[in-house]
Design a protein around this motif. Structure first.
Motif, PDB file in Angstrom:
ATOM      1  N   ARG A   1      -8.448  15.866 -11.820  1.00  0.00           N
ATOM      2  CA  ARG A   1      -9.855  14.828 -11.841  1.00  0.00           C
ATOM      3  C   ARG A   1     -10.695  15.206 -12.873  1.00  0.00           C
ATOM      4  O   ARG A   1     -11.228  14.506 -13.957  1.00  0.00           O
TER       5      ARG A   1
ATOM      6  N   GLY B   1     -14.555  17.037  -3.613  1.00  0.00           N
ATOM      7  CA  GLY B   1     -13.726  16.903  -4.978  1.00  0.00           C
ATOM      8  C   GLY B   1     -13.330  18.888  -4.701  1.00  0.00           C
ATOM      9  O   GLY B   1     -12.227  19.472  -4.404  1.00  0.00           O
TER      10      GLY B   1
ATOM     11  N   THR C   1      -2.700  16.443  -2.809  1.00  0.00           N
ATOM     12  CA  THR C   1      -5.166  15.935  -2.928  1.00  0.00           C
ATOM     13  C   THR C   1      -4.860  17.105  -3.336  1.00  0.00           C
ATOM     14  O   THR C   1      -6.670  16.780  -4.406  1.00  0.00           O
TER      15      THR C   1
ATOM     16  N   ARG D   1      -0.408  15.629 -10.433  1.00  0.00           N
ATOM     17  CA  ARG D   1      -0.336  15.825  -8.370  1.00  0.00           C
ATOM     18  C   ARG D   1       1.638  15.053  -8.353  1.00  0.00           C
ATOM     19  O   ARG D   1       1.789  16.494  -7.283  1.00  0.00           O
ATOM     20  N   GLN D   2       2.084  15.001  -9.005  1.00  0.00           N
ATOM     21  CA  GLN D   2       3.422  14.349  -8.641  1.00  0.00           C
ATOM     22  C   GLN D   2       3.821  15.817  -8.549  1.00  0.00           C
ATOM     23  O   GLN D   2       5.193  15.717  -8.399  1.00  0.00           O
TER      24      GLN D   2
ATOM     25  N   SER E   1      -4.838  16.620  -7.200  1.00  0.00           N
ATOM     26  CA  SER E   1      -6.034  15.530  -7.660  1.00  0.00           C
ATOM     27  C   SER E   1      -7.080  15.451  -7.914  1.00  0.00           C
ATOM     28  O   SER E   1      -7.941  15.335  -8.725  1.00  0.00           O
ATOM     29  N   GLU E   2      -7.600  15.997  -6.939  1.00  0.00           N
ATOM     30  CA  GLU E   2      -9.581  16.765  -6.963  1.00  0.00           C
ATOM     31  C   GLU E   2      -9.964  17.382  -8.330  1.00  0.00           C
ATOM     32  O   GLU E   2     -10.363  16.837  -8.942  1.00  0.00           O
TER      33      GLU E   2
ATOM     34  N   VAL F   1      -2.095  11.572 -11.840  1.00  0.00           N
ATOM     35  CA  VAL F   1      -1.065  11.089 -10.953  1.00  0.00           C
ATOM     36  C   VAL F   1      -0.006  12.001 -11.892  1.00  0.00           C
ATOM     37  O   VAL F   1       0.653  12.715 -10.439  1.00  0.00           O
TER      38      VAL F   1
END
Lengths: 359, 129
Positions: free
Chosen positions: A273, A327, A266, A244-245, A269-270, A241
């Motif tokens: 992760r 992803g 996004t 991505r932020q 994030s993928e 998080v």
């Protein structure tokens, strides 16, 4: 020399026969460890003082073993002090900006390696560096001597320091880099020079070269904090998080549309992760670009197990953890450029870029 | 849920649960959300669930899958689920990414979502979609 504390029940200092009898053995122990007679004398006195101070607490038969242990401790603590002093000596000639993350490596600084590293600099580099760092000559007067400008001298000093750090590490490890690319890559990393790192393709080289991957660790993250790049260390879910932020915020600053911001967040994030899921740790670097257009580049690097079949991993529907299998291929669709390099057992690097639609 | 600030809230409204996510959630927080919500469905004997995702910054593959799983678990527990508040840019991105919420109902906002559930609950069966 008086006993440091009035030990209960022992009225007369060195006059105590038991303690006086210990002098030869204490002297022998200390002399065996400390060659300098004056220092040895001091240490013998200190040992006896400590024994005297404790004499009331020691059982009669135990006085000699106690004195022996004390003597060793006194010598050891002197060594520790000396060692600490030696280790802190480099701070007098501090070659780095303060608060750099490689405190650890310099704490283990080895004078021999530093001397060796210094000899590998050119005569001019060495003279300028020493004049500035040791003699404290400022860049302006150095510039006047060298027929240059203060800014140029400062830049040159920075390059010299970057080289010195690399040469120091090489000397410390007593290795010679295996390829011609190693030095340029390491120096670019050491100098924190992103442009230069791209020119020499540092990220790929680090995946290929075991030595550089190892040596670059303490050099990483040395670059001054710049406002056009952000680093996020990745270990846990919450770092996904954060990454991505950070990317969204940076992208918002250069005018990406709300939809593009969500696409970037996004994609990050993928990709990030995957670091949390497959590697123990990694790092995300968010950079803002100016050429050829404004844009954002995200580099996600980990030192995990690597991806066995990259083509397979980039195919829709491929998933090793019951995800949707979207992803990596999804991230690729959301960004303008997407490159993935992975080596088994060494790690994975994803570099993806998105450009602004208009200037 | 452990400490403040609350990451999500689950409120009861008649036979419905309104689950609002208040901030960007990471994967483990999403799993906590899933567990809490499914547990509450049984405890409150809810027949409908509205999940408000307006505050989620992204709906990536993991978040989408989790929402789909929640809806399926809720269905198995006898409750219908409506997801509301998907932002336009999030919707755009989900389509480009190739994500879809499958058979899960969606509505524009909370009001619409409750209306969808009201219509559904007034109907004959809950088990169907």
């Amino acid at each position: 020399m008086p006993a440091p504390e009035p030990a209960g029940g022992v009225p007369d200092g060195l006059g105590s026969p038991d303690v006086a009898a210990l002098i030869p053995i204490v002297r022998r122990i200390v002399a065996a460890r400390v060659p300098d007679p004056a220092t040895a004398d001091d240490l013998v006195q200190e040992t006896l003082a400590r024994v005297l101070g404790a004499v009331g607490r020691i059982e009669p038969g135990m006085l000699e073993p106690y004195a022996i242990v004390t003597a060793r401790n006194v010598v050891a603590s002197m060594w520790r002090d000396q060692d600490r002093q030696r280790r802190h000596q480099h701070r007098v000639v501090d070659l780095r900006p303060s608060q750099s993350p490689d405190e650890g490596i310099l704490a283990r600084e080895d004078r021999v390696a530093m001397t060796e590293a210094l000899t590998r600099l050119s005569e001019r580099e060495r003279r300028t560096l020493l004049a500035h760092e040791v003699s404290g000559q400022d860049t302006r007067s150095l510039a006047a001597e060298l027929g240059s400008t203060a800014g140029a001298v400062a830049a040159q000093l920075n390059r010299t320091r970057a080289r010195l750090r690399v040469e120091y590490l090489l000397a410390l490890e007593r290795v010679e880099p295996p390829t011609g690319r190693c030095r340029p890559v390491l120096i670019a990393i050491s100098g924190g020079d992103r442009r230069r790192q791209r020119e020499v393709d540092a990220a790929h080289h680090l995946l290929e070269c075991e030595l550089c991957a190892r040596l670059s660790e303490p050099l990483m993250g040395r670059g001054r904090d710049r406002d056009d790049e952000i680093r996020v260390a990745v270990r846990t879910d919450s770092d996904v998080v954060a990454a991505r932020q950070a990317a969204r915020e940076a992208a918002a600053g250069i005018g990406f549309s709300p939809t593009e911001l969500t696409e970037i967040a996004t994609a990050v994030s993928e990709v990030v992760r995957n670091i949390v899921r497959f590697a123990d740790a990694g790092e995300v670097l968010v950079e803002l670009l100016d050429h050829p257009r404004r844009g954002i580049r995200i580099t996600a690097r980990d030192s995990g197990p690597g991806i066995a079949d990259v083509d397979e991993a980039l195919r829709d529907g491929y998933s090793t953890y019951h995800g949707l299998g979207l992803g990596l291929p999804g991230a690729r669709r959301l960004m303008d450029e997407f490159a993935l390099a992975s080596e088994r057992g060494r790690g994975t690097t994803v570099i993806m870029t998105k450009w602004r639609e208009v200037g | 849920m452990t400490s403040s600030p609350r990451l999500f809230s689950i409120l009861r409204q008649g036979t419905c649960l309104i689950a609002s996510i208040h901030t960007a959630l990471d994967d483990s927080q999403l799993m906590v959300f899933q567990r809490d919500l499914v547990e509450r469905i049984g405890r409150d004997r809810a027949r409908g669930v509205v999940i408000d995702v307006a505050a989620l910054d992204v709906l990536d593959s993991f978040a989408t899958r989790t929402l789909r799983d929640i809806a399926e678990m809720a269905r198995l527990r006898g409750a219908a689920t409506v997801i509301v508040g998907i932002q336009p840019e999030v919707a755009f991105t989900m389509v480009r990414l190739g994500l879809h919420t499958g058979a899960v109902s969606t509505a524009l906002d909370l009001e619409e979502g409750l209306a969808v559930l009201g219509g559904r609950l007034a109907g004959p069966a809950v088990g169907g979609r």
